[in-house]
Scaffold this active site. Sequence first.
Site, PDB file in Angstrom:
ATOM      1  N   GLY A  81       0.764  -1.248   0.000  1.00  0.00           N
ATOM      2  CA  GLY A  81       0.000   0.000   0.000  1.00  0.00           C
ATOM      3  C   GLY A  81       0.794   1.296   0.000  1.00  0.00           C
ATOM      4  N   ASP A 104      -5.977   2.243   9.869  1.00  0.00           N
ATOM      5  CA  ASP A 104      -7.394   1.893   9.929  1.00  0.00           C
ATOM      6  C   ASP A 104      -7.687   1.373  11.337  1.00  0.00           C
ATOM      7  OD1 ASP A 104      -9.941   0.789   9.451  1.00  0.00           O
ATOM      8  OD2 ASP A 104      -9.439   0.005   7.506  1.00  0.00           O
ATOM      9  N   LYS A 150      -8.120   6.691   9.365  1.00  0.00           N
ATOM     10  CA  LYS A 150      -9.547   6.408   9.537  1.00  0.00           C
ATOM     11  C   LYS A 150      -9.768   6.208  11.042  1.00  0.00           C
ATOM     12  CE  LYS A 150     -11.370   3.733   5.904  1.00  0.00           C
ATOM     13  NZ  LYS A 150     -11.699   2.395   5.355  1.00  0.00           N
TER      14      LYS A 150
HETATM   15  C1  PRP Z   1      -3.805  -2.127   4.373  1.00  0.00           C
HETATM   16  C2  PRP Z   1      -3.137  -0.778   4.434  1.00  0.00           C
HETATM   17  C3  PRP Z   1      -2.456  -0.791   5.779  1.00  0.00           C
HETATM   18  C4  PRP Z   1      -3.373  -1.658   6.624  1.00  0.00           C
HETATM   19  C5  PRP Z   1      -4.186  -0.787   7.526  1.00  0.00           C
HETATM   20  O1  PRP Z   1      -2.852  -3.047   3.941  1.00  0.00           O
HETATM   21  O2  PRP Z   1      -2.181  -0.652   3.411  1.00  0.00           O
HETATM   22  O3  PRP Z   1      -1.181  -1.388   5.698  1.00  0.00           O
HETATM   23  O4  PRP Z   1      -4.210  -2.375   5.705  1.00  0.00           O
HETATM   24  O5  PRP Z   1      -5.141  -1.532   8.236  1.00  0.00           O
HETATM   25  P1  PRP Z   1      -5.200  -1.686   9.803  1.00  0.00           P
HETATM   26  O6  PRP Z   1      -4.892  -0.364  10.433  1.00  0.00           O
HETATM   27  O7  PRP Z   1      -6.628  -2.098  10.035  1.00  0.00           O
HETATM   28  O8  PRP Z   1      -4.246  -2.754  10.204  1.00  0.00           O
HETATM   29  P2  PRP Z   1      -3.219  -4.491   3.377  1.00  0.00           P
HETATM   30  O9  PRP Z   1      -2.987  -5.513   4.426  1.00  0.00           O
HETATM   31  O10 PRP Z   1      -4.593  -4.433   2.784  1.00  0.00           O
HETATM   32  O11 PRP Z   1      -2.167  -4.778   2.260  1.00  0.00           O
HETATM   33  P3  PRP Z   1      -1.579  -3.824   1.121  1.00  0.00           P
HETATM   34  O12 PRP Z   1      -0.760  -2.792   1.791  1.00  0.00           O
HETATM   35  O13 PRP Z   1      -0.775  -4.747   0.293  1.00  0.00           O
HETATM   36  O14 PRP Z   1      -2.748  -3.226   0.376  1.00  0.00           O
HETATM   37 MG    MG Z   2      -0.706  -2.096   3.721  1.00  0.00          MG
END
Ligand code: PRP
Ligand code: MG
Length: 178
Positions: free
Chosen positions: A47, A106, A134
Site C-alpha cells: 500500500g 485503519d 480512519k
Molecule cells: C492495508 C493498508 C495498511 C493496513 C491498515 O494493507 O495498506 O497497511 O491495511 O489496516 P489496519 O490499520 O486495520 O491494520 P493491506 O494488508 O490491505 O495490504 P496492502 O498494503 O498490500 O494493500
Molecule cells: Mg498495507
Amino acid sequence: METIRGKRLSLLIKEEDIKKRVKELGREVERDFATSKELIVVGLLKGAFIFMADLVREIKLPLKIDFLWVSSYGQSMESSGNIKIVKDIDVDIEGREVLLVDDILDTGLTLKEIYEFLRIRNPSKLKTCVLLDKKERRKVDFNADYVGFEVPNLFLVGYGLDWGELGRNLPGVYAVED
Ligand code: PRP
Ligand code: MG
C-alpha cells in the site's frame, strides 16, 4: 466516472491536494529529523509504495529507503488482525533514525504490531507517517506522528490503496460507492 468491477468511485481527495499535503509532511519530517545524518525510511508494501515514492522526494535530507512487506487484509475488505511478514527489511536499524510509512491507518493493528517489531531492534528514533487516518475504525491504541488526512469510514481506493489489488494506480483517493 471511474469504476472498479462495475462499482462507481467517488473522488474523496484529489491529486493536487495530496501533492500539497505530501509537501507539507516532507517539511514536518525535515524539521523533526534535521540533525539526522542518515534517515532510514521504511515503507509497508504494498500500500505505501506510491505515498512513499512521493514523500521521500519531499524530504531534503540524506536518507535510505527500505520496504517491509506485510499483509493483513488479503482479498477481504476487513482487517483479519493477523499480520504476516512477507519480507523483512534488509538494513540493520539499531541506533538508527527510522521513519515508518504506510498509506492508511485503519484499525491500527498493522502499524501497532510493525512499530513494535521495529522498536525491539532499538532504533535511536522511530516515527510513523501515514497519508490517511480512519480514526473511527481504531481497535487498538495507536496514532501516527504524521498524518496527511483524516478520512471517514468509507472503503477507499487509489494512491496505493487497493480493492482486491485493483485501483492502486489511481492518482487520487476514491470511495467505492455501495
Ligand atoms: C492495508 C493498508 C495498511 C493496513 C491498515 O494493507 O495498506 O497497511 O491495511 O489496516 P489496519 O490499520 O486495520 O491494520 P493491506 O494488508 O490491505 O495490504 P496492502 O498494503 O498490500 O494493500
Ligand atoms: Mg498495507
